[in-house]
Design a protein around this motif. Structure first.
Motif, PDB file in Angstrom:
ATOM      1  N   UNK A   1      24.489  38.595  18.787  1.00 30.19           N
ATOM      2  CA  UNK A   1      24.669  37.699  17.649  1.00 30.19           C
ATOM      3  C   UNK A   1      24.717  38.516  16.365  1.00 30.19           C
ATOM      4  N   UNK A   2      25.882  38.562  15.725  1.00 28.97           N
ATOM      5  CA  UNK A   2      26.010  39.278  14.459  1.00 28.97           C
ATOM      6  C   UNK A   2      25.357  38.441  13.360  1.00 28.97           C
ATOM      7  N   UNK A   3      24.571  39.094  12.528  1.00 24.14           N
ATOM      8  CA  UNK A   3      23.724  38.392  11.558  1.00 24.14           C
ATOM      9  C   UNK A   3      24.411  38.314  10.195  1.00 24.14           C
ATOM     10  N   UNK A   4      24.364  37.111   9.613  1.00 22.75           N
ATOM     11  CA  UNK A   4      24.897  36.891   8.263  1.00 22.75           C
ATOM     12  C   UNK A   4      23.694  36.835   7.320  1.00 22.75           C
ATOM     13  N   UNK A   5      23.597  37.842   6.466  1.00 28.05           N
ATOM     14  CA  UNK A   5      22.381  38.039   5.676  1.00 28.05           C
ATOM     15  C   UNK A   5      22.672  37.892   4.180  1.00 28.05           C
ATOM     16  N   UNK A   6      21.844  37.138   3.446  1.00 25.99           N
ATOM     17  CA  UNK A   6      22.004  37.071   1.988  1.00 25.99           C
ATOM     18  C   UNK A   6      21.861  38.463   1.373  1.00 25.99           C
ATOM     19  N   UNK A   7      22.616  38.736   0.299  1.00 24.35           N
ATOM     20  CA  UNK A   7      22.633  40.105  -0.240  1.00 24.35           C
ATOM     21  C   UNK A   7      21.293  40.538  -0.816  1.00 24.35           C
ATOM     22  N   UNK A   8      20.434  39.574  -1.177  1.00 23.28           N
ATOM     23  CA  UNK A   8      19.133  39.970  -1.729  1.00 23.28           C
ATOM     24  C   UNK A   8      18.047  40.050  -0.649  1.00 23.28           C
ATOM     25  N   UNK A   9      18.448  39.958   0.626  1.00 22.13           N
ATOM     26  CA  UNK A   9      17.483  40.077   1.720  1.00 22.13           C
ATOM     27  C   UNK A   9      17.760  41.348   2.536  1.00 22.13           C
ATOM     28  N   UNK A  10      16.712  41.826   3.191  1.00 25.88           N
ATOM     29  CA  UNK A  10      16.894  42.901   4.169  1.00 25.88           C
ATOM     30  C   UNK A  10      16.641  42.271   5.540  1.00 25.88           C
ATOM     31  N   UNK A  11      17.663  41.881   6.217  1.00 22.83           N
ATOM     32  CA  UNK A  11      17.492  41.210   7.504  1.00 22.83           C
ATOM     33  C   UNK A  11      17.328  42.279   8.587  1.00 22.83           C
ATOM     34  N   UNK A  12      16.249  42.171   9.325  1.00 25.02           N
ATOM     35  CA  UNK A  12      16.044  43.126  10.419  1.00 25.02           C
ATOM     36  C   UNK A  12      16.892  42.723  11.618  1.00 25.02           C
ATOM     37  N   UNK A  13      17.549  43.701  12.214  1.00 23.70           N
ATOM     38  CA  UNK A  13      18.358  43.428  13.408  1.00 23.70           C
ATOM     39  C   UNK A  13      18.002  44.456  14.479  1.00 23.70           C
ATOM     40  N   UNK A  14      18.217  44.085  15.732  1.00 20.84           N
ATOM     41  CA  UNK A  14      17.890  45.033  16.809  1.00 20.84           C
ATOM     42  C   UNK A  14      18.913  46.174  16.857  1.00 20.84           C
ATOM     43  N   UNK A  15      20.158  45.868  16.422  1.00 21.30           N
ATOM     44  CA  UNK A  15      21.221  46.881  16.470  1.00 21.30           C
ATOM     45  C   UNK A  15      21.929  46.966  15.109  1.00 21.30           C
ATOM     46  N   UNK A  16      21.423  47.847  14.216  1.00 18.93           N
ATOM     47  CA  UNK A  16      22.028  47.970  12.889  1.00 18.93           C
ATOM     48  C   UNK A  16      23.470  48.479  12.965  1.00 18.93           C
ATOM     49  N   UNK A  17      24.276  48.065  11.979  1.00 21.42           N
ATOM     50  CA  UNK A  17      25.684  48.493  11.966  1.00 21.42           C
ATOM     51  C   UNK A  17      25.771  49.994  11.731  1.00 21.42           C
ATOM     52  N   UNK A  18      26.795  50.584  12.306  1.00 23.68           N
ATOM     53  CA  UNK A  18      27.130  51.981  12.036  1.00 23.68           C
ATOM     54  C   UNK A  18      28.536  51.995  11.458  1.00 23.68           C
ATOM     55  N   UNK A  19      28.856  53.053  10.721  1.00 22.42           N
ATOM     56  CA  UNK A  19      30.167  53.129  10.071  1.00 22.42           C
ATOM     57  C   UNK A  19      30.900  54.392  10.486  1.00 22.42           C
ATOM     58  N   UNK A  20      32.189  54.241  10.792  1.00 16.91           N
ATOM     59  CA  UNK A  20      33.021  55.402  11.094  1.00 16.91           C
ATOM     60  C   UNK A  20      34.426  55.096  10.591  1.00 16.91           C
ATOM     61  N   UNK A  21      34.898  55.876   9.627  1.00 20.42           N
ATOM     62  CA  UNK A  21      36.222  55.647   9.020  1.00 20.42           C
ATOM     63  C   UNK A  21      36.392  54.186   8.568  1.00 20.42           C
ATOM     64  N   UNK A  22      35.389  53.673   7.871  1.00 16.75           N
ATOM     65  CA  UNK A  22      35.416  52.294   7.349  1.00 16.75           C
ATOM     66  C   UNK A  22      35.365  51.222   8.434  1.00 16.75           C
ATOM     67  N   UNK A  23      35.237  51.620   9.678  1.00 16.46           N
ATOM     68  CA  UNK A  23      35.113  50.650  10.776  1.00 16.46           C
ATOM     69  C   UNK A  23      33.629  50.411  11.042  1.00 16.46           C
ATOM     70  N   UNK A  24      33.265  49.149  11.195  1.00 13.85           N
ATOM     71  CA  UNK A  24      31.873  48.804  11.467  1.00 13.85           C
ATOM     72  C   UNK A  24      31.692  48.610  12.974  1.00 13.85           C
ATOM     73  N   UNK A  25      30.594  49.150  13.505  1.00 14.19           N
ATOM     74  CA  UNK A  25      30.373  49.001  14.942  1.00 14.19           C
ATOM     75  C   UNK A  25      28.884  49.040  15.277  1.00 14.19           C
ATOM     76  N   UNK A  26      28.575  48.544  16.457  1.00 13.79           N
ATOM     77  CA  UNK A  26      27.218  48.705  16.992  1.00 13.79           C
ATOM     78  C   UNK A  26      27.349  49.377  18.361  1.00 13.79           C
ATOM     79  N   UNK A  27      26.254  49.975  18.806  1.00 15.28           N
ATOM     80  CA  UNK A  27      26.242  50.611  20.137  1.00 15.28           C
ATOM     81  C   UNK A  27      25.125  49.973  20.959  1.00 15.28           C
ATOM     82  N   UNK A  28      25.473  49.502  22.148  1.00 18.81           N
ATOM     83  CA  UNK A  28      24.475  48.921  23.046  1.00 18.81           C
ATOM     84  C   UNK A  28      24.307  49.887  24.234  1.00 18.81           C
TER      85      UNK A  28
END
Lengths: 162, 121
Positions: B76-103
């Protein structure tokens, strides 16, 4: 005559989208190249906090798909006015949102009201998208067939500082 | 500059009005606000999921919550308000402007959990 085409876009439209959902932005097509401009708060994790500098950010929406768009052909005077507006120091606030700013740019450069007023006068992407779709039903435009100049409202310079 | 008290009053009224209409601020994305661009099996057995979410001025996606269920793994990808720090089990990673997670070590089927759907991917 300028070869610039101004676009206004929103990635949400109407009441099925939430009051705080989505984003609105503008684009300029010039010499076959499109540049996108949006107003973003410094607090957004996708932006760099640039302090008192302008919150107009370039290129952030380049891969975004709009749900509603409208296009206008610019005269030389309008192009000049547009360029001046993009150099202005504009701050994002809850009362000067991405939608308010995009709507004001079109109003100032073209003279058409792409309304974004939602509840209590807050301006939202969903309302801008809805207004844009309503205008498109009456008077369709596209990047290949933009709305032609009918009058030239680009006679004053907008200055909204931070 | 609008008075801050006025802004808070308007927000309170808005919350009541939208509450009456049944509008709920969601912390997940709907199917059309989220796009899975690729799913790649890595040499080390992990799975890389490249995704994109709708651009929003007031929200961002910090990554996904991944939970193991009987039928498979729910993402479940999390939609977080910009003034919050939402904890997620799998934080996003960035590579060449592409967003991804690794399971890691995926043996079960993968499901994408959105606001209204559970879709096998």
């Amino acid at each position: 005559m300028s070869d610039m085409i101004l676009g206004i876009h929103s990635n949400v439209s109407g009441d099925e989208a939430g009051f705080t959902s989505g984003h609105a932005w503008i684009s300029i097509r010039r010499g076959g190249k499109t540049t996108v401009y949006g107003l973003w708060p410094d607090a957004h994790p996708k932006t760099l906090d640039n302090g008192d500098k302008s919150d107009i950010r370039v290129g952030m929406e380049s891969r975004s798909r709009p749900k509603a768009s409208r296009y206008y052909k610019l005269s030389d005077a309008q192009s000049k006015h547009f360029n001046a507006l993009m150099r202005a120091n504009v701050g994002w606030t809850y009362t000067n949102t991405c939608s308010a700013w995009a709507s004001d740019i079109v109003e100032s450069v073209i003279g058409e009201d792409v309304d974004s007023d939602d509840y209590f006068g807050f301006e939202t992407p969903r309302e801008l998208g809805k207004s844009s779709e309503e205008l498109e039903k009456k008077d369709p435009t596209s990047i290949l067939s933009p709305k032609k100049l009918t009058k030239n409202p680009a006679s004053s310079t907008q200055t909204s500082g931070k | 500059m609008m008075d801050l008290r006025l802004i808070f009053t308007l927000i309170a009224i808005f919350t009541i009005v939208t509450g009456c209409k049944g509008e709920v601020m969601s912390n997940s994305y709907s199917h059309d606000e989220l796009s899975i661009e690729s799913i790649e099996r890595q040499d080390n057995g992990s799975t890389k999921i490249v995704y994109s979410t709708i651009l929003e001025t007031l929200y961002y996606c910090p990554g996904a919550n991944v939970t193991e269920k009987k039928d498979g793994i729910h993402i479940e990808f999390v939609r977080c308000p910009i003034d919050d720090l939402c904890n997620v089990t799998h934080p996003l990673k960035l590579e060449n402007d592409k967003e991804y997670i690794v399971i890691e070590d995926v043996e079960k089927k993968l499901y994408l959990k959105t606001k209204n759907d559970l879709i096998k991917i």
